[in-house]
Write a protein that holds these residues in place. Structure first.
Motif, PDB file in Angstrom:
ATOM      1  N   VAL A   1      -0.555 -14.783   2.938  1.00 57.78           N
ATOM      2  CA  VAL A   1       0.411 -13.956   2.211  1.00 57.78           C
ATOM      3  C   VAL A   1       0.113 -14.035   0.716  1.00 57.78           C
ATOM      4  N   LEU A   2      -0.192 -15.222   0.237  1.00 57.76           N
ATOM      5  CA  LEU A   2      -0.541 -15.393  -1.169  1.00 57.76           C
ATOM      6  C   LEU A   2      -1.803 -14.597  -1.513  1.00 57.76           C
ATOM      7  N   GLN A   3      -2.769 -14.554  -0.624  1.00 59.91           N
ATOM      8  CA  GLN A   3      -3.993 -13.786  -0.873  1.00 59.91           C
ATOM      9  C   GLN A   3      -3.692 -12.300  -1.014  1.00 59.91           C
ATOM     10  N   VAL A   4      -2.771 -11.781  -0.213  1.00 60.77           N
ATOM     11  CA  VAL A   4      -2.373 -10.375  -0.350  1.00 60.77           C
ATOM     12  C   VAL A   4      -1.756 -10.149  -1.727  1.00 60.77           C
TER      13      VAL A   4
ATOM     14  N   ALA B   1      -3.256  -7.624  -4.500  1.00 65.16           N
ATOM     15  CA  ALA B   1      -2.480  -6.442  -4.879  1.00 65.16           C
ATOM     16  C   ALA B   1      -1.923  -6.527  -6.299  1.00 65.16           C
ATOM     17  N   ARG B   2      -1.676  -7.731  -6.768  1.00 65.52           N
ATOM     18  CA  ARG B   2      -1.148  -7.983  -8.115  1.00 65.52           C
ATOM     19  C   ARG B   2       0.117  -7.184  -8.442  1.00 65.52           C
ATOM     20  N   PRO B   3       1.137  -7.265  -7.566  1.00 65.74           N
ATOM     21  CA  PRO B   3       2.384  -6.555  -7.876  1.00 65.74           C
ATOM     22  C   PRO B   3       3.116  -7.256  -9.015  1.00 65.74           C
ATOM     23  N   GLN B   4       4.031  -6.554  -9.641  1.00 70.38           N
ATOM     24  CA  GLN B   4       4.894  -7.189 -10.636  1.00 70.38           C
ATOM     25  C   GLN B   4       5.813  -8.143  -9.883  1.00 70.38           C
TER      26      GLN B   4
ATOM     27  N   GLN C   1       0.830  -1.208   0.000  1.00 76.59           N
ATOM     28  CA  GLN C   1       0.000   0.000   0.000  1.00 76.59           C
ATOM     29  C   GLN C   1       0.866   1.260   0.000  1.00 76.59           C
ATOM     30  N   ALA C   2       1.988   1.219   0.696  1.00 75.36           N
ATOM     31  CA  ALA C   2       2.887   2.378   0.751  1.00 75.36           C
ATOM     32  C   ALA C   2       3.643   2.587  -0.559  1.00 75.36           C
TER      33      ALA C   2
ATOM     34  N   CYS D   1       7.948  -3.776  -7.074  1.00 80.30           N
ATOM     35  CA  CYS D   1       7.984  -5.157  -7.553  1.00 80.30           C
ATOM     36  C   CYS D   1       8.134  -6.075  -6.338  1.00 80.30           C
ATOM     37  N   LEU D   2       7.705  -7.315  -6.496  1.00 82.80           N
ATOM     38  CA  LEU D   2       7.812  -8.300  -5.425  1.00 82.80           C
ATOM     39  C   LEU D   2       8.766  -9.405  -5.858  1.00 82.80           C
ATOM     40  N   ASP D   3       9.882  -9.503  -5.148  1.00 84.26           N
ATOM     41  CA  ASP D   3      10.875 -10.541  -5.416  1.00 84.26           C
ATOM     42  C   ASP D   3      10.616 -11.687  -4.445  1.00 84.26           C
ATOM     43  N   TRP D   4      10.127 -12.798  -4.968  1.00 85.55           N
ATOM     44  CA  TRP D   4       9.794 -13.935  -4.108  1.00 85.55           C
ATOM     45  C   TRP D   4      10.625 -15.166  -4.429  1.00 85.55           C
TER      46      TRP D   4
END
Length: 79
Positions: free
Chosen positions: A50-53, A57-60, A31-32, A37-40
């Motif tokens: 966590v997966l639901q978030v 949010a659908r980050p790259q 949100q901030a 991007c999300l590096d997983w």
């Protein structure tokens, strides 16, 4: 903490075991910094909260998820 924001603020990293308690911090980071991007790649276990978030949010996403089950599910459902 398995969820952290890189110093540049453009990448959020999931590292190691990501339990349910990490869902709220992840949501706050996303949100901030909605363009982050999300590096997983280093995530070894991802709780479904966590997966639901991530799904909401659908980050790259950067790289394949390190959690093999999540990666197989994502690959078959084109997250």
């Amino acid at each position: 903490m398995s969820v952290r924001r890189e110093d540049d603020g453009t990448t959020i990293v999931l590292d190691g075991h990501c339990p349910v308690e990490e869902a709220e911090p992840l949501l706050q980071f996303l949100q901030a910094s909605p363009a982050a991007c999300l590096d997983w790649r280093q995530c070894t276990h991802l709780h479904t909260a966590v997966l639901q978030v991530i799904l909401a949010a659908r980050p790259q996403l950067i790289g394949p998820c390190g959690d093999a089950w999540v990666q197989r599910w994502v690959a078959s459902n084109a997250l």
